[in-house]
Design an enzyme around this catalytic site. Sequence first.
Site, PDB file in Angstrom:
ATOM      1  N   ASP A 323      -8.181  -0.813  -3.851  1.00 46.32           N
ATOM      2  CA  ASP A 323      -7.569  -0.698  -5.173  1.00 46.32           C
ATOM      3  C   ASP A 323      -8.603  -0.818  -6.275  1.00 46.32           C
ATOM      4  O   ASP A 323      -8.426  -0.268  -7.360  1.00 46.32           O
ATOM      5  CB  ASP A 323      -6.476  -1.756  -5.351  1.00 46.32           C
ATOM      6  CG  ASP A 323      -5.234  -1.327  -4.588  1.00 46.32           C
ATOM      7  OD1 ASP A 323      -5.186  -1.561  -3.369  1.00 46.32           O
ATOM      8  OD2 ASP A 323      -4.354  -0.708  -5.198  1.00 46.32           O
TER       9      ASP A 323
HETATM   10  O1  MRU Z   1       0.845  -2.393  -3.533  1.00 47.05           O
HETATM   11  P1  MRU Z   1       0.427  -1.033  -3.058  1.00 47.05           P
HETATM   12  O2  MRU Z   1       1.296  -0.482  -1.980  1.00 47.05           O
HETATM   13  O3  MRU Z   1       0.249  -0.061  -4.209  1.00 47.05           O
HETATM   14  O4  MRU Z   1      -1.008  -1.264  -2.425  1.00 47.05           O
HETATM   15  C1  MRU Z   1      -1.698  -0.180  -1.895  1.00 47.05           C
HETATM   16  C2  MRU Z   1      -2.975  -0.528  -1.255  1.00 47.05           C
HETATM   17  O5  MRU Z   1      -3.427  -1.652  -1.273  1.00 47.05           O
HETATM   18  C3  MRU Z   1      -3.754   0.609  -0.681  1.00 47.05           C
HETATM   19  O6  MRU Z   1      -4.465   0.196   0.440  1.00 47.05           O
HETATM   20  C4  MRU Z   1      -4.739   1.159  -1.719  1.00 47.05           C
HETATM   21  O7  MRU Z   1      -4.097   1.347  -2.944  1.00 47.05           O
HETATM   22  C5  MRU Z   1      -5.350   2.435  -1.291  1.00 47.05           C
HETATM   23  S1  MRU Z   1      -4.203   3.796  -1.299  1.00 47.05           S
HETATM   24  C6  MRU Z   1      -5.127   5.173  -0.955  1.00 47.05           C
END
Ligand code: MRU
Length: 442
Positions: A323
């Site tokens: 992220d």
């Molecule tokens: O809370 P989320 O579902 O948005 O978290 C997503 C993640 O942590 C993913 O691993 C990350 O965003 C990479 S998506 C290509």
Amino acid sequence: MSVGSGGDKTLEAICYRRGSLQLLDQRKLPLETLHLDIHDTNDAWDAIKEMVVRGAPAIAIAAALSLAVEVSNLASFDGTSHDASVFLSKKLDFLVSSRPTAVNLSDSAVKLKEVISKAAAIAKEANSVFQAYIEAAEVMLEDDVTSNKAIGSYGASFIKNYLTDSKNITILTHCNTGRYTPVLVFYFICMVDWFLSYLAWHGFLPYPIILPEIAKYNSVTGLTRTIVIRIRYPDGVILIFLAFLNSLATAGYGTALGVIRALYADGALERAYCTETRPFNQGSRLTAFELVHENIPATLIADSAAAALMNAGRVKAVIVGADRIAANGDTANKIGTYNLAVSAMHHGIPFYVAAPLTSVDLSLSSGQEIVIEERSPKELLHTRGGLGEQVAASGILVWNPAFDVTQAKLISGIITEKGVITKNGTDTFDIAGFVRKTAGNL
Ligand code: MRU
């Protein structure tokens, strides 16, 4: 936000055509397929916050497109080009406030603001600024798709070279890093069609024209098995688009999941393991769903089973998404990523992060500066990430961070669309150096 009409969109996560946006409600998968109409940035803010759309790059794109839809449908705008630029910038700031950890959202807002201010500097009227914004938001998607495909292929070759037994690779992944949207395919097709229709209308083309096109747009979108049929009639222009997309699982991109797909396509993957990823269950609901749909040999494990799986010698590498990646390589990703990295290090298993360079935040020197989103206690107290019935004792206090930070020293390599970043005998990565070195590379 309102419930969409369904139709033939099947499992496209983001359905966009100029002036209209629908998001697949990922909270309902895998049991229900429902698209929600996103009319404006307020709808998008709610959809991002409530996890209708999630995953760092996807939320950035959904946010950008929601503003494109809002301005496309503005009945009127009483203001100058400068006013238009202020209007758009405020909306972008609002969208960025929906979720704090994923940098892609703020990164795209910064880039879009640059486009807006350049347009405002030369535009005579507000509408030109809006048009420049809409075009830039649409291009963002295309770039994202291209970079995902590159991540898959760089990651697969790197891992095959690194692991000696390159025919029987087993990968553990966490959360969901899958495909997000073939939206622009419709846009490009429409552009081509509008032009052809114009020619047809003025008698420059014979009628009717039936053009079945199989896989023609694959190079642009990464889509597999896309079929577009166009039919035109002489006394009017009727266009029929049929795009048979292979469900959420088959477009062949994604970040960590893109690498898994590429390894599988190369015949090098023996099995993928995915964690449940509590409390929101992105692993069991979304990743498992995609893997099953693509017939990739896959096994679901409880988050708490990961160390035991590694200890049993069943994991050759761990690959996760990101992220936000700080300049030294410290990486924020879905809560539980850090546990996996610690376990992987203990068992001598390589641990990779796969992410586009838009997930890198060079303004942060280390992961300690990353803001971690904390989400509602309800996600832990109730089943289905807070949407189901209560299962935890009433009155218990809850700590529910959505992400954690894995230090660079636990990460073996960062797989990007420009190549794999490795460490040179140090504990950290020189990401700025890599970015400089690869600037201009496609
Ligand atoms: O809370 P989320 O579902 O948005 O978290 C997503 C993640 O942590 C993913 O691993 C990350 O965003 C990479 S998506 C290509």
